[in-house]
Structures are given as structure tokens and as C-alpha cells.
Design an enzyme around this catalytic site. Structure first.
Site, PDB file in Angstrom:
ATOM      1  CD  GLU A 117      -3.206   0.786   2.095  1.00  0.00           C
ATOM      2  OE1 GLU A 117      -4.299   0.301   1.752  1.00  0.00           O
ATOM      3  OE2 GLU A 117      -2.962   1.135   3.268  1.00  0.00           O
ATOM      4  CG  HIS A 126       7.181 -29.478   4.888  1.00  0.00           C
ATOM      5  ND1 HIS A 126       7.892 -30.633   4.656  1.00  0.00           N
ATOM      6  CD2 HIS A 126       7.779 -28.874   5.941  1.00  0.00           C
ATOM      7  CE1 HIS A 126       8.861 -30.732   5.565  1.00  0.00           C
ATOM      8  NE2 HIS A 126       8.816 -29.667   6.344  1.00  0.00           N
ATOM      9  CE  LYS A 167     -11.460   2.275   0.755  1.00  0.00           C
ATOM     10  NZ  LYS A 167     -10.859   3.285   1.621  1.00  0.00           N
TER      11      LYS A 167
END
Ligand code: F6P
Length: 552
Positions: free
Chosen positions: A359, A390, A510
């Protein structure tokens, strides 16, 4: 303080060109060559600051590389920009604001003046208020509506109002109050709040609504749902006064929501969300670990701040870490960076650093609005070791992409068995070694591996990593570690000439979400003015909810 301003664009470009030419010269060198040519490299290429030891020897660089990177930092004006940030100048250019997270941990008596106000004095008043409140919750003096002490603390916030406290409470679980259960609700998905409240009683639950802006849709939606849950259980709106406090810079919106202004812990516009875990946003952290440990956390931040401010550039850990990231990103072409804490307690650190790095520095134009000339922030990802070994380490060792890694480990476990901790650390050291030096075909043949099986087993090595080592994961160390990354990100942002403190890119989504939310709740069959793909998805979703939820 060195306040040399940035030099001319021509001088900056010349510094980049020097690095590019140098990369041509040394690009073919393998880490095996670099260590063979300089057997003491591993003892030389390290720095120590604020209790953290950084080994950067396993990077594909030489002393000359570092000198040229430091020239670039000087040309870009890193020291001057750093000093301006600490002084409270409006380094957040697009929002015309200071970025003064360093004032949040400045000692009493330091003066940092913004718009005629000493912000450090304000910070300490707020810290004392937080400490008083945290003490009352921790000791059971703060009572719920029915008179019971608090046993569950639910932080409602998202992004910077969630990731820091959530990460710190996991990291410092050893220091946490045993009688308090901490939960962090961030996701707009109702499942998040449901999970956090499923086994809780409202009369023992405290909600801390954290939102700097107090406008964030996700947080306000969760906060309203939490209030409905609380009032529903306790049967009285007045219960909100005992069960909700807020952290915000928007006092009016907090009051409109119905939280008593006396239960508001303020913050200031000069604290960026992703730099706010040591502001009042850390209230949940302080309740969990206690005011004394919180002050230790701040002391760790401060120790790294002081190092960043005073150490010469060539011995400056955040500067070096930032410049190495620039080298890996812009000269070696690495697109991602893995954060690999060998510490289960730090399992939320990669998510925290994703916001901090991506950001802050995921920007396509310079602070003055010109297209950037080079790639900016890498994609940050990671998992704690040994789990990652793993799952995705295969790609790190033999994949076709270069992924620089930051290994983070501790000499002492704060929780478990010492011998088992040694095994964990053996794995950390082994991974850095394997990535750097790999295994050649000759070595495999010498071990008797049949020739047809050799190719699959070769690990070419030459994969860069940093290793960060500290004595133990304490509040102090955590503070120092986070400040290290904050200032490394800042250094990179200055080199790329971007504003690391704004985040305009998150706005478009948004706005569209608000529009689409209205469209989802409409009952007519009006056409939507999106692209055909988005229109089709909305129509399909609406058709499905009509079938699945006939009453809606
Ligand atoms: O949408 C991004 C963002 O603004 C982040 O920068 C911030 O940390 C987060 O949302 C939450 O913001 P607030 O604390 O204002 O709710």
C-alpha cells in the site's frame, strides 16, 4: 543530521546508469563465486541495531554494489527526506500531511511541532489515557452493563486498523493477559464477526471500533452488527456505553454512531493507517500485553528510529535493507519478495508487511504525478517456517522465478522446548544456505546419483536472502523489527520518488462497490451500466438470491 537535498534528475539518472553498468559487470557472478573470492564475506556483511542482527552476505552484490546503491540514496536525498519526515514536514505530498509515526514513540520531552502544536506531548497524554483504560479492563475494574468484568475484547477494524494489533497480539501471546480472549474482526464477510462472537457473552465483551476515518464501510458495517448483537443480548441500548469504545480521528462520526465521546481514543491525521499500530490503534494490543510491555514495544520502535536517524548510511540497517530491495527489484528483476519468519508467533507478519510495503509503494506515478521510470514495490508474500518448506519452497529452490527471501529467527524460544527450537533454527540456516549455494550436477554425480536423475535434483542456487536474527521475540524486538521495515519501505519510496503515505488506488473499488451494493438490493430488472461481464455477474447473483432467499 545530513540534510543534503536530492540532487538533479540527471544526477539521479546517472546513479541508476552506474548501477546498471555495474550489474552488467557482476550479473554473471554466482554467490558461490562471491563467497570463494571473499571468504570473510559472511563475517563482514552484517549490521547490528536495536537488538537485531542483519546478515546480508547472501545477496548477489559486492562492496561496489553497496557503494553505488549508497550513491543512489544520496542522489535521491534519502537523508534529507528522512530528516524532513522526522521533523514533521508534509512528506505525504498528495495529502499535504506529515507522516509522523516516529512521534508516536518519541520520548517525553522531545518536541515535534505540527501546525504550532507539540504532537509528542499529545501522544503522551493519549498513552496515559490508554494505559489507564487498559489497566481498568485488565484488572476487572471496567464493568459490562450487567456488572461483570470483561473477558472478551473484540477489535473491529480493517487494514491498518486491524493488521498491526492482530499481528502484535499473536506475536506477543506469551506476554498477554491470561484471562482475556482477544479477537480481531476485519472482514465484511459476516462470518468473521459471527466467529468472534459465537462463544462469547455480550455482558463480558468489549468492542473496540478502530477506524481512523470512521467512514470505512467494512468496519462500520461490522460495528453496527456488533452493536445489534450486543443490544439484542442485553436488551438495552444503554449497554453500548459499557461495551463499545472507539479509536478514530473523526470524533463527530464516532458520536453519530452512538459511542460516548469520553470513550473515544483519538488519533491524528499525521498518522497513516498502516503506520498506526503504536498509536491508539494499539489499544487492543495494550489491553492484551499491558501498558508496561506496550512501552517496551514503543522503546523498540524508538531504538530503531534513533539508529535510522543517526547511523551513517553505510551502517544504517533500514537504508541497507531498502537499497538491497531496490537492487533485487530493479536490477535483478525480482517481482516478489518472501517474508519467512521462523516463528509461529510471527505468522501474521507477512500479512502485516503486505500492507506496509504494497500500500505504501505500489505506485505508478511519482510524488509529482509523473509516470515512474522503474518498477516500484515488489509483491510481498510469505508464511512462517517450517510450514512453507513443505508447500512453496520447491519453487524458491528450483522454480524459474527469482524470489529474494527475508528469513527472520530468534536465538531463544519464548514458549517451547529449547532443543526443538534448535531444530527450527537449523532449518532456517539450512534454507538460506541451500538457496544461495544449491547443489551442482557434479556434486550429485560424485554422490552416486544416476546420471538420468541428476537434472531434476540440481539446485542452481544463487538465490538471494537476508537473515534477521534477534535474541528473543519480545515487545522491544517486535517494535524494532517493525520500525526496521517501516524505514526500509520509506527508503525505497524515496529512491523511487513516490509518495509512500497515500493510497489513492483503493478508492475506485470502494466507489464501485457502493454502487453495486445498491444494484444488488434493487427489485426491478433495470439494466446496469457496467461492462457486459460485470452486468452478467450481477444478474446471475440477483437471480440466485431470489431463488435462495425468496423473502429478500
Ligand atoms: O482502504 C484502505 C485503507 O484506507 C487503509 O489505508 C487503512 O489502513 C484502512 O483502509 C482502514 O482505514 P480506517 O482506519 O480509516 O478505517
Amino acid at each position: 543530521m545530513n540534510t543534503t537535498p536530492p540532487t538533479s534528475p540527471e544526477a539521479i539518472e546517472a546513479a541508476w546508469q552506474q548501477l546498471a553498468a555495474h550489474h552488467q559487470e557482476i550479473g554473471a557472478l554466482h554467490l558461490r563465486d562471491l563467497f570463494a573470492q571473499d571468504p570473510q564475506r559472511g563475517e563482514r556483511m552484517h549490521l547490528e541495531a536495536a537488538g537485531i542482527y542483519l546478515d546480508f552476505a547472501k545477496n548477489r552484490l559486492t562492496d561496489r554494489t553497496i557503494a553505488l546503491l549508497l550513491d543512489l540514496a544520496q542522489a535521491c536525498g534519502v537523508p534529507a527526506r528522512r530528516d524532513a519526515m522526522f521533523r514533521g514536514e508534509p512528506v505525504n505530498a498528495t495529502e499535504k500531511r506529515a507522516a509522523l509515526h516516529t512521534a508516536l514513540r518519541a520520548p517525553t520531552g522531545t518536541r515535534v511541532v505540527v501546525d504550532g502544536v507539540d504532537v509528542v506531548a499529545q501522544v503522551h497524554v493519549m498513552l496515559d489515557r490508554m494505559a489507564d483504560f487498559a489497566h481498568r479492563v485488565r484488572t476487572g475494574q471496567w464493568r459490562g452493563y450487567t456488572g461483570k468484568p470483561i473477558r472478551n475484547v473484540v477489535n473491529i477494524g480493517i487494514g491498518g486498523s486491524d493488521l498491526g494489533p492482530a499481528m502484535a497480539c499473536e506475536a506477543l501471546r506469551q506476554n498477554c493477559h491470561g484471562g482475556l480472549h482477544m479477537a480481531f474482526v476485519s472482514n465484511l464477510d459476516p462470518a468473521d464477526l459471527f466467529e468472534a462472537t459465537r462463544c462469547a457473552s455480550a455482558d463480558e465483551t468489549l468492542f473496540i471500533v478502530c477506524s481512523k476515518s470512521f467512514r470505512t464501510f467494512d468496519t462500520l458495517t461490522n460495528a453496527r452488527a456488533a452493536r445489534a448483537w450486543c443490544v439484542g443480548q442485553l436488551g438495552d441500548e444503554r449497554a453500548v456505553a459499557n461495551h463499545f469504545v472507539a479509536v478514530s480521528s473523526n470524533a463527530q462520526a464516532v458520536a453519530e454512531f452512538g459511542i460516548d465521546p469520553r470513550h473515544l481514543f483519538g488519533m491524528w491525521d499525521w498518522v497513516g493507517g498502516r503506520y498506526s499500530m503504536d498509536s491508539a490503534i494499539g489499544l487492543s494490543t495494550m489491553i492484551a500485553i499491558g501498558p508496561d510491555n506496550f512501552r517496551q514495544l514503543l522503546a523498540g520502535f524508538r531504538a530503531m528510529d534513533e539508529h535510522f536517524l543517526s547511523a551513517p548510511l553505510h551502517q544504517n540497517m533500514p537504508v541497507l535493507l531498502g537499497l538491497i530491495a531496490v537492487w533485487n527489484n530493479n536490477l535483478l528483476g525480482a517481482e516478489t519478495q518472501a517474508i519467512l519468519p521462523y516463528s509461529h508467533a510471527l505468522r501474521r507478519l507477512p500479512a502485516y508487511l503486505q500492507q506496509l510495503v504494497m500500500e505504501s509503494n505500489g505506485k505508478h506515478v511519482s510524488a509529482s504525478g509523473q509516470p515512474v521510470l522503474r518498477a516500484t514495490a515488489p509483491i510481498v508474500w510469505g508464511e512462517p517456517g517450517t510450514n512453507g518448506q513443505h508447500s512453496f519452497f520447491q519453487l524458491l529452490h528450483q522454480g524459474t522465478r527469482l524470489v529474494p527471501c527475508d528469513f527472520i529467527g530468534f536465538c531463544r524460544s519464548t514458549t517451547g522446548d529449547a532443543a526443538q527450537h534448535d531444530l527450527l533454527m537449523a532449518n532456517l540456516f539450512a534454507q538460506g544456505e541451500a538457496l544461495a549455494f544449491g547443489k551442482t550436477a557434479q556434486a550429485l554425480l560424485a554422490e552416486g546419483v544416476p546420471p538420468p536423475q541428476v537434472a531434476q535434483r540440481v539446485c542452481e542456487g544463487n538465490r538471494p536472502s537476508n537473515t534477521l536474527l534477534a535474541d528473543a521475540l519480545t515487545p522491544f524486538t517486535l517494535g524494532a523489527l517493525i520500525a526496521l521495515y517501516e524505514h526500509s519501505v520509506f527508503t525505497q519510496g524515496v529512491v523511487w520518488d513516490i509518495d509512500s503515505f497515500d493510497q489513492w488506488g483503493v478508492e475506485l473499488g470502494k466507489v464501485l462497490a457502493t454502487r453495486i451494493a445498491g444494484e444488488l438490493s434493487r427489485n426491478d430488472d433495470a439494466a446496469f451500466a457496467h461492462d457486459s461481464s460485470t452486468n452478467a455477474l450481477i444478474h446471475r447473483y440477483r437471480a440466485a438470491i431470489r431463488t435462495l432467499r425468496p423473502s429478500s
